[in-house]
Design an enzyme around this catalytic site. Structure first.
Site, PDB file in Angstrom:
ATOM      1  CD  GLU A 171     -33.350  67.454  59.626  1.00  0.00           C
ATOM      2  OE1 GLU A 171     -32.203  67.557  60.071  1.00  0.00           O
ATOM      3  OE2 GLU A 171     -33.996  68.418  59.194  1.00  0.00           O
ATOM      4  CD  GLU A 353     -36.950  70.798  60.604  1.00  0.00           C
ATOM      5  OE1 GLU A 353     -35.872  71.294  60.215  1.00  0.00           O
ATOM      6  OE2 GLU A 353     -37.038  69.959  61.515  1.00  0.00           O
TER       7      GLU A 353
HETATM    8  O1  IFM Z   1     -32.505  73.436  63.565  1.00  0.00           O
HETATM    9  C1  IFM Z   1     -32.493  72.359  62.676  1.00  0.00           C
HETATM   10  C2  IFM Z   1     -33.549  71.353  63.082  1.00  0.00           C
HETATM   11  O2  IFM Z   1     -33.342  70.894  64.374  1.00  0.00           O
HETATM   12  C3  IFM Z   1     -33.529  70.170  62.142  1.00  0.00           C
HETATM   13  N1  IFM Z   1     -33.551  70.569  60.770  1.00  0.00           N
HETATM   14  C4  IFM Z   1     -32.662  71.605  60.346  1.00  0.00           C
HETATM   15  C5  IFM Z   1     -32.778  72.807  61.268  1.00  0.00           C
HETATM   16  C6  IFM Z   1     -31.815  73.912  60.812  1.00  0.00           C
HETATM   17  O3  IFM Z   1     -30.504  73.448  60.844  1.00  0.00           O
END
Ligand code: IFM
Length: 451
Positions: A171, A353
């Site tokens: 990200e 994710e």
């Molecule tokens: O916890 C975060 C993660 O580190 C990166 N993506 C989003 C998740 C939730 O906010």
């Protein structure tokens, strides 16, 4: 409650990978152990008023000491893979100094995962920049991109194909824009010009690392993970506003990789904030990937304010999770289809994710998290739909394995499918984890009965 995957689902395909994900600063703790030096998050957490409750990652889930237990727990869920990140300042605690203890820590984890039959997906940068690099300007300093390539070299020379799948950055939108544009994350810098410059250096770092990783680990897969938040117009007069929001958001980090250019609509409108780009940078950034990782949580609905600027229109009637994000599974299907249509050279994708921070209810030893169960069910269905529409998706990782340090929210938001008692470090499988395990068992049965 359990998850149901229909027998004709694309998620039954035997090579489709199911996993769980974490990141170093969010779970490890042990920040002063094993030769590690501070990252920008250690520093940021000590500033007043930036992290909820003054929380920090000093202990977190104490994974630094409990890693064996945690890997046994992951294997017991029946997943195929574990996605983790490595801490740059554990591996290189000083500029140019390799820490054998840091490498050993991750080596033990990786070996243990393999012994348990888990594939290992490793992210090199999940936001924990060494403080010694921030002291020299961090991601505002072009040199940091070259330092990242050196770090990628150290890790990939040491581990080679023992790491099954490498990710350069997790990200970059968040590292650049929350960290250097809006000041919400470490290191807390505010300024549009800074945000875009940091973003460019992060993308350059990614591009510089790719050939290094390919050289050292030719049998592994290499790629980038981006967060996507599709933007929907409130009505037909807001289409341009929504398009701008997407371009100034997730597309800013994907377009350069697949088209060699930043989105024009932003370059024109925010011309005074554009980064310094040197000749050859865009070629470096657009090196081909083996895969693109997609992190999806929610969407945004965009209207236009009286000044003609894009503005988020809150969806007050919709369902939200405890963290305040709208539950919108269809956005996952839509954005995956959009990416397929937008880029002719898009590689296969993984959902690296997806998950929800909920207000879980504890009763005796049971953790009731019906909203999270429903969230996973509807998002898996939305993913299945995208695959049916021809999008090439190879895997799905739940965020997160366990409750952990949720950045500026501290420990107030729990994303885990496993509950962590931060006083005792006891782990308890929530009902969502039990359902996940049940679904994976059922899936394996379906696969073996059809073979
Ligand atoms: O916890 C975060 C993660 O580190 C990166 N993506 C989003 C998740 C939730 O906010």
């Amino acid at each position: 409650m359990k998850y149901q995957i229909p027998a004709d689902s694309k998620l039954i395909e035997p090579n489709f990978v199911f996993g769980v994900a974490t990141s170093s600063y969010q779970i490890e703790g042990g920040v002063r152990e094993g030769g590690r030096t501070p990252s920008i998050w250690d520093t940021f957490c000590r500033k007043a008023g930036v992290v909820n409750n003054f929380d920090n990652g000093d202990v977190a889930c104490d994974h630094y000491h409990l890693w064996q237990h945690d890997i046994a727990m992951i294997a017991d869920l029946g997943v195929d893979a574990y996605r983790l990140s490595v801490s740059w300042s554990r591996i290189l605690p000083q500029d140019g100094v390799v820490n054998p203890q840091g490498l050993e820590f991750y080596s033990n984890i990786i070996d243990e995962c393999h012994r348990k039959g888990l594939k290992v997906y490793v992210t090199l940068y999940h936001w924990d920049l060494p403080q010694y690099l921030e002291d020299k300007g961090g991601w505002l300093n072009r040199e940091t991109a070259y330092k990242f390539a050196q770090y990628a070299d150290v890790v990939s020379q040491f581990f080679g194909h023992k790491i099954d799948v490498y990710t350069t950055l997790n990200e970059p939108f968040v590292s650049a824009f929350l960290g250097y544009r809006w000041g919400i994350h470490a290191p807390g810098v505010k300024g549009d010009k800074q945000g875009f410059q940091a973003a460019h250096h992060l993308m350059l770092a990614h591009g510089l690392a790719m050939p290094v990783l390919r050289r050292n680990a030719p049998n592994s897969l290499h790629g980038l993970v981006v967060n996507v938040c599709p933007a929907y117009p409130v009505n037909s007069t807001d289409v341009a506003a929504a398009e701008f929001k997407a371009a100034d958001g997730y597309l800013w980090f994907i377009d350069p990789v697949f088209t060699g250019q930043y989105p024009e609509v932003v370059c024109k409108k925010l011309v005074e904030y554009m980064p310094l780009i040197l000749e050859g940078d865009m070629e470096i950034i657009s090196a081909p990937l083996d895969y693109l990782g997609i992190n999806y949580y929610s969407r945004e609905v965009i209207g236009t304010n009286p000044d003609g600027q894009p503005e988020i229109a809150p969806q007050t009637e919709a369902e939200h999770t405890f963290i305040g994000w709208e539950v919108y599974p269809r956005g996952l299907t839509d954005v995956l289809v959009l990416l397929k249509q937008r880029y002719a050279n898009l590689p296969p994708m993984y959902i690296t994710e997806n998950g929800a921070a909920c207000d879980d209810e504890q009763e005796g030893g049971v953790i009731h998290d019906d909203q999270r169960i429903a969230y996973y069910q509807t998002h898996l269905t939305a993913l299945d739909e995208a695959i049916r529409q021809g999008v090439d998706i190879r895997g799905y990782f739940a965020w997160s394995l366990m409750d952990n340090f949720e950045w500026a929210f501290g420990y107030s938001q729990r994303f885990g499918i496993v509950h962590v008692d931060y006083q005792t470090q006891e782990r308890t499988l929530k009902n969502s984890a039990l359902a996940f395990r049940g679904m994976l068992k059922q899936r394996k049965k379906t696969i073996s009965s059809s073979q």
